[in-house]
Design a protein around this motif. Structure first.
Motif, PDB file in Angstrom:
ATOM      1  N   SER A  60       0.813  -1.196   0.000  1.00 42.95           N
ATOM      2  CA  SER A  60       0.000   0.000   0.000  1.00 42.95           C
ATOM      3  C   SER A  60       0.857   1.260   0.000  1.00 42.95           C
ATOM      4  CB  SER A  60      -0.890  -0.062   1.239  1.00 42.95           C
ATOM      5  OG  SER A  60      -1.692   1.064   1.315  1.00 42.95           O
TER       6      SER A  60
ATOM      7  N   SER B 251       0.843   5.709   1.027  1.00 45.25           N
ATOM      8  CA  SER B 251       0.292   6.582   2.069  1.00 45.25           C
ATOM      9  C   SER B 251      -1.061   7.125   1.626  1.00 45.25           C
ATOM     10  CB  SER B 251       1.286   7.716   2.339  1.00 45.25           C
ATOM     11  OG  SER B 251       0.730   8.943   2.025  1.00 45.25           O
ATOM     12  N   GLY B 252      -2.012   7.018   2.521  1.00 41.98           N
ATOM     13  CA  GLY B 252      -3.332   7.565   2.241  1.00 41.98           C
ATOM     14  C   GLY B 252      -4.166   6.770   1.266  1.00 41.98           C
TER      15      GLY B 252
ATOM     16  N   GLY C 172      -6.943   4.891  -0.263  1.00 42.07           N
ATOM     17  CA  GLY C 172      -8.354   4.688   0.056  1.00 42.07           C
ATOM     18  C   GLY C 172      -8.818   5.479   1.262  1.00 42.07           C
ATOM     19  N   LYS C 173      -8.210   6.630   1.527  1.00 40.38           N
ATOM     20  CA  LYS C 173      -8.608   7.408   2.708  1.00 40.38           C
ATOM     21  C   LYS C 173      -9.000   8.833   2.328  1.00 40.38           C
ATOM     22  CE  LYS C 173      -5.900   4.883   6.116  1.00 40.38           C
ATOM     23  NZ  LYS C 173      -4.465   4.702   6.198  1.00 40.38           N
ATOM     24  N   PRO C 174     -10.177   8.996   1.740  1.00 41.76           N
ATOM     25  CA  PRO C 174     -10.611  10.370   1.456  1.00 41.76           C
ATOM     26  C   PRO C 174     -10.887  11.112   2.748  1.00 41.76           C
ATOM     27  CG  PRO C 174     -12.374   8.804   1.025  1.00 41.76           C
ATOM     28  CD  PRO C 174     -11.171   8.002   1.383  1.00 41.76           C
TER      29      PRO C 174
ATOM     30  N   PHE D 137      -6.399  11.813   1.748  1.00 47.20           N
ATOM     31  CA  PHE D 137      -5.480  10.781   1.284  1.00 47.20           C
ATOM     32  C   PHE D 137      -4.093  11.008   1.890  1.00 47.20           C
ATOM     33  CE2 PHE D 137      -8.474   8.947  -1.591  1.00 47.20           C
ATOM     34  CZ  PHE D 137      -9.270  10.013  -1.985  1.00 47.20           C
ATOM     35  N   GLY D 138      -3.032  10.981   1.074  1.00 44.02           N
ATOM     36  CA  GLY D 138      -1.694  11.101   1.665  1.00 44.02           C
ATOM     37  C   GLY D 138      -0.661  11.613   0.673  1.00 44.02           C
TER      38      GLY D 138
ATOM     39  N   GLU E 279      -7.554   6.959  -7.901  1.00 48.42           N
ATOM     40  CA  GLU E 279      -6.787   5.776  -7.502  1.00 48.42           C
ATOM     41  C   GLU E 279      -7.141   4.641  -8.436  1.00 48.42           C
ATOM     42  OE1 GLU E 279      -8.121   5.899  -3.215  1.00 48.42           O
ATOM     43  OE2 GLU E 279      -6.056   5.238  -2.945  1.00 48.42           O
TER      44      GLU E 279
ATOM     45  N   LYS F  91       0.766   2.922   9.889  1.00 48.75           N
ATOM     46  CA  LYS F  91      -0.407   3.675   9.435  1.00 48.75           C
ATOM     47  C   LYS F  91      -0.632   3.508   7.935  1.00 48.75           C
ATOM     48  CE  LYS F  91      -0.337   8.179   9.682  1.00 48.75           C
ATOM     49  NZ  LYS F  91      -0.417   9.592  10.008  1.00 48.75           N
ATOM     50  N   ASP F  92       0.457   3.356   7.191  1.00 45.21           N
ATOM     51  CA  ASP F  92       0.346   3.213   5.749  1.00 45.21           C
ATOM     52  C   ASP F  92       0.047   1.794   5.312  1.00 45.21           C
ATOM     53  OD1 ASP F  92       2.948   5.574   4.756  1.00 45.21           O
ATOM     54  OD2 ASP F  92       0.837   5.821   5.259  1.00 45.21           O
TER      55      ASP F  92
END
Lengths: 496, 456
Positions: B25, B27-28, B30-32, B35-36, B104, B360-361
């Motif tokens: 994976s 950073s970020g 799938g994290k709206p 994201f990262g 993504e 976290k990532d």
């Protein structure tokens, strides 16, 4: 130092293969290193074989033994011999701790992260058998004391086996348990070389019960299959003769050359109006997963014909070895020829089966110059022929890097080992091997961008298969010649 | 085995590990909505491709600086522009203004990862090889071993190919700078380092040693005569390089100021997140972030950084040789990391202590594998090629235990941040120890076992 700190130090030193006292530490370093690499590949692409093994975990766990060879919920029915089924059964008990859902038979194509982790780890851990076998094989080699580590035959052999490109990508990306199985094979060979023949024979029967395509080695050991009165069903699963002459991607054997000759003749025949295009069978030879097809011009090949060809191809070698056993080296050479013979002429051969010839050949390669040359030809060609197994873009750099890694190492180390006596490969062989580079560029980079990609998508596969078939055939012939012409060298035998 | 084959094996192993880590994976993922760092880099391609240069660093209707505004020097922006051109060729949706936010896909990930690999192969890896070949002491096996260790260094691999960044570009350029200086090509070295500086302002950590080394060398050659000309040439090279990089921004005086404002965000406070430096660790005992005013914080950090960097720099100025230079680089970067303002944990690029970030990532597995492999390999090679250093053997299980604790134990509910903070403090203590040790080594110059090279 207190007792506990001393103990801890010993443990750390053994685990880390601490240097000064233990000079076998490089073996553990290599084994650990390749295991780390395998761990990094856990997230790589895996083929349908992953689901195959998950299904087998599920059915051996959930169903009674009598049902194992009858279960057909999934298309991937159990088609390995019973001992492997028991192995899956054993694994399934550990699988419970990772993810119980993978053991449910109807959960087709279940691939949770825990499932992937477990299955990948099981292959990595099962490779311990392979590590042990390689260590035992190294004992069979003659060692030159005081040689630099990188030039030692046992070091080179260890890298050639532990870091074998074919084994890495088939087992740890594509997904299979060949490491574990080849471990048993190599251990059997090692025992024979160490004159512990009973153990060797026993191990071999174990192997046959694990993977039946080792039946080609059956001349060397006795086997015994005992199944609870389900022989016909088991046999029908193990030997699926309903599948076609070739796999969807042609293994680079004689039949690939036969197919291409047939296609060439039919095209020429149509061009010169010798054949009517409407009368030619329409079956495509590479469409779909398994296909039975007929040849247009040359006679069609039946399973019986391939069996006869295979037997004919290996009989001279067997006769020669029976007539004049040449110790361990002769035995190994015959083994490799039998493996190659059945690869060359067998029915529905998978390209992965070439590993069965390459791994034992590695043992010969560190021992004699001629064998090193043949090994280089065969290994580079057949490793390249495995490329179509990993067809995803993501895995493209990995397969190229690993292939270069193995090829450069084998070329450089064998060249250094046999530096006296000229080059290992003659110019023709070098040209052939270099030809693989443009072949790869065309098949993987240039062709997909052309307009023919849509109309003839199978052309790159066909090209790869045919080009490699030439190399494999050449290696087979050279190996045969070396077996048939070698004089009785029991006095000079390096392997005891 | 010949040297070239051993070096190529090292490179291939390094490349394989890099690409294998890239499967995991970023950073970020799938994290709206934010994201990262991966999305940041993609966003910069979008901004640089679609907007005119004078809008890149400004808050406009088309460029919302709050959503990953550019905060690296111009060279990063140009690099993003080049990548954007390639992206546009492959799939215009990847750099569509506004519409591509949060884009993504598997193929996009492959593209982004490929850009990292490309620059790595182009800039960083050749620099490492040349460095090991020319500037490592010892026989060839040791050089190869060093190359292997550097190429398998987990910190860089995990941050560049996991989290997602382009540190290999700036580090590679800085390494070319070091190579230049080592080979006596001062102008080339200055050029390379200036480019590195214009890629990531983090390279300021290394700037003082470069400056002191070159200045010291010129002084040694005599400030009246050759030394002066050399100094003039170097200064000219640096100034011209800066001018070329900043050319599009020099038309309007507001431009460079805004860029600098983005590069050095003094408004963001002494530190963010958990960083293994003095301020973050001190904050556990005394809440300096709230106790002191921002001006005082700035002054304190500036003063302490200067204090810790001065001895090393002055020593280098007086004795400008390569060994001093290398040590000064270490000391300078440690000093900046420990004491300067707004430091990010990535600035240290030391694997074992970026664990919280990487977990976290979703990069736990590659972190564990690469770190264990690197530790084992470097300790194994170290013990084989030099005299064994017993305390090092104890370090390994200690690290394993601390990693295991962090991963598997649940922190007590009263202190949810306990483990990241503990990791930071532990790391801080390590770095404090390192900076003291390396300063002592540089200043006191204990008897060196290896013979000094003539270039030194």
């Amino acid at each position: 130092m207190s007792a506990t700190s001393h103990l801890l130090k010993v443990v750390i030193q053994t685990v880390m293969a601490a240097p000064m006292t233990n000079d076998q530490s490089w073996f553990y370093a290599l084994a650990l290193g390749v295991s780390f690499l395998k761990c990094l590949l856990i997230n790589a692409y895996h083929s349908t074989d992953f689901e195959v093994h998950r299904n087998w975990l599920a059915l051996t766990h959930s169903l009674p033994v009598s049902q194992w060879y009858y279960e057909a919920t999934s298309e991937w029915t159990l088609d390995y011999p019973p001992l492997f089924a028991w192995f899956e059964y054993g694994l399934s008990h550990i699988a419970c701790f990772f993810d119980k859902e993978m053991l449910v038979v109807p959960n087709l194509n279940y691939a949770s992260p825990a499932t992937v982790l477990f299955q990948r780890l099981s292959v990595i851990v099962a490779d311990v058998v392979f590590f042990y076998a390689v260590k035992e094989c190294c004992k069979c080699l003659r060692e030159d004391k005081g040689k630099d580590l990188l030039g030692k035959p046992s070091f080179i052999l260890t890298v050639l086996l532990l870091w074998n490109f074919g084994l890495l990508i088939v087992d740890h990306i594509h997904f299979q348990y060949n490491g574990f199985l080849f471990g048993v094979l190599l251990l059997s060979i090692a025992r024979h070389c160490q004159n512990r023949h009973f153990e060797g024979a026993f191990l071999f029967s174990v192997l046959l019960n694990l993977k039946h395509n080792c039946i080609r080695f059956i001349d060397k050991s006795r086997s015994s299959l005992f199944i609870k009165g389900q022989l016909p069903q088991v046999l029908s699963r193990l030997f699926p003769f309903k599948r076609g002459l070739c796999h969807a991607y042609w293994a680079p054997n004689i039949w690939a050359l036969y197919n291409i000759a047939d296609k060439a003749f039919s095209i020429l025949g149509v061009k010169f109006r010798l054949l009517d295009i409407n009368k030619l069978p329409k079956a495509s030879m590479t469409g779909g997963l398994v296909q039975e097809f007929q040849h247009s011009v040359l006679p069609s090949v039946s399973p019986l014909a391939t069996l006869v060809c295979t037997l004919l191809s290996i009989l001279p070698a067997l006769f020669k070895i029976w007539h004049r056993p040449n110790g361990a080296r002769g035995f190994l050479r015959c083994l490799v020829i039998c493996a190659l013979g059945s690869f060359m002429f067998g029915w529905h051969v998978h390209e992965k089966a070439i590993l069965m010839a390459i791994l034992p050949l590695s043992l010969l390669a560190v021992d004699s110059r001629k064998d090193a040359g043949i090994f280089l030809m065969l290994s580079v060609t057949s490793h390249y022929s495995l490329f179509p197994l990993l067809f995803t873009t993501q895995e493209l750099p990995i397969k190229i890097f690993l292939m270069l890694l193995f090829t450069i190492f084998s070329l450089a180390s064998l060249k250094t080992l046999f530096r006296k006596g000229g080059a290992l490969l003659n110019p023709l062989e070098v040209t052939y091997l270099l030809g693989l580079i443009p072949l790869e560029l065309i098949c993987e980079f240039v062709y997909p961008l052309t307009v023919w990609q849509k109309t003839f998508p199978f052309l790159p596969l066909m090209l790869t298969s045919v080009y490699c078939a030439l190399g494999v055939t050449y290696a087979f012939i050279r190996l045969y010649i070396s077996l048939l012409t070698c004089s009785d060298t029991t006095k000079k035998t390096k392997m005891q | 085995m010949e040297n070239w084959s051993l070096f190529s094996l090292c490179v291939l192993l390094g490349l394989t590990s890099r690409w294998a880590v890239s499967f995991h994976s970023y950073s970020g993922a799938g994290k709206p909505p934010m994201f990262g760092d991966y999305e940041a880099q993609r966003h910069w391609q979008e901004v640089t491709y679609n907007l005119p240069v004078h809008e890149w660093y400004f808050n406009t209707t088309n460029n919302d600086l709050n959503y990953w505004g550019l905060d690296y020097p111009p060279l990063t922006a140009y690099h993003s522009l080049v990548c954007a051109y390639v992206a546009k060729l492959l799939n215009p949706e990847w750099v569509e203004l506004h519409a591509s936010r949060g884009y993504e896909s598997h193929s996009h990930k492959l593209f982004m990862r490929a850009t990292v690999l490309f620059t790595d192969i182009l800039i960083y890896i050749p620099a490492v090889l040349l460095y090991c070949f020319y500037f490592c002491d010892g026989f060839s096996k040791q050089k190869v071993a060093t190359a292997l260790c550097i190429l398998l260094y987990p910190g860089l691999i995990l941050i560049d190919y996991g989290h997602f960044q382009y540190n290999s570009v700036s580090l590679g350029l800085a390494l070319w700078g070091i190579l230049g200086l080592g080979l006596g090509w001062d102008l080339f070295g200055s050029l390379a380092f200036t480019l590195a500086l214009n890629y990531k302002q983090m390279e300021l950590y290394h700037s003082l040693p470069f400056f002191c080394y070159l200045l010291g060398k010129c002084i040694k050659q005599g400030l009246i005569g050759r030394g002066f000309f050399q100094l003039a040439k170097i200064s000219l090279t640096v100034l011209v390089t800066f001018a070329l990089c900043w050319m599009p921004f020099l038309s309007d005086p507001k431009q460079p100021l805004q860029v600098l404002h983005r590069l050095f965000p003094f408004g963001r406070g002494l530190f963010e997140d958990k960083v293994a430096n003095t301020w973050c660790s001190l904050n556990v005992l005394i809440k300096i972030k709230t106790l002191l005013s921002r001006e005082t914080q700035l002054f304190l950090s500036f003063a302490l950084t200067l204090l810790f960097i001065l001895p090393s720099s002055l020593k280098l100025l007086s004795k400008p040789n390569l060994w001093q230079f290398k040590l000064a680089l270490v000391n300078s970067s440690l000093a900046f990391f420990l004491f300067s303002f707004q430091v990010h944990e990535k600035s240290i690029l030391l694997a074992a202590f970026m664990l919280p970030l990487l977990v976290k990532d979703g990069l736990l597995l590659p972190y564990v594998v690469t770190s264990l492999a690197f530790l084992f390999l470097s300790l194994y090679l170290l013990s084989h090629l030099t005299r064994t250093n017993e305390p090092l053997f104890w370090y390994f299980p200690f690290l394993v235990i601390s990693v295991a604790t962090f991963v598997w134990l649940e922190p007590p509910a009263k202190f949810p941040d306990l483990f990241p903070v503990l990791v930071s403090i532990l790391s801080f203590l390590h770095f404090l120890g390192f900076i003291i040790y390396f300063n002592l080594v540089q200043l006191m110059e204990p008897q060196r076992k290896k013979s000094q090279k003539k270039t030194n």
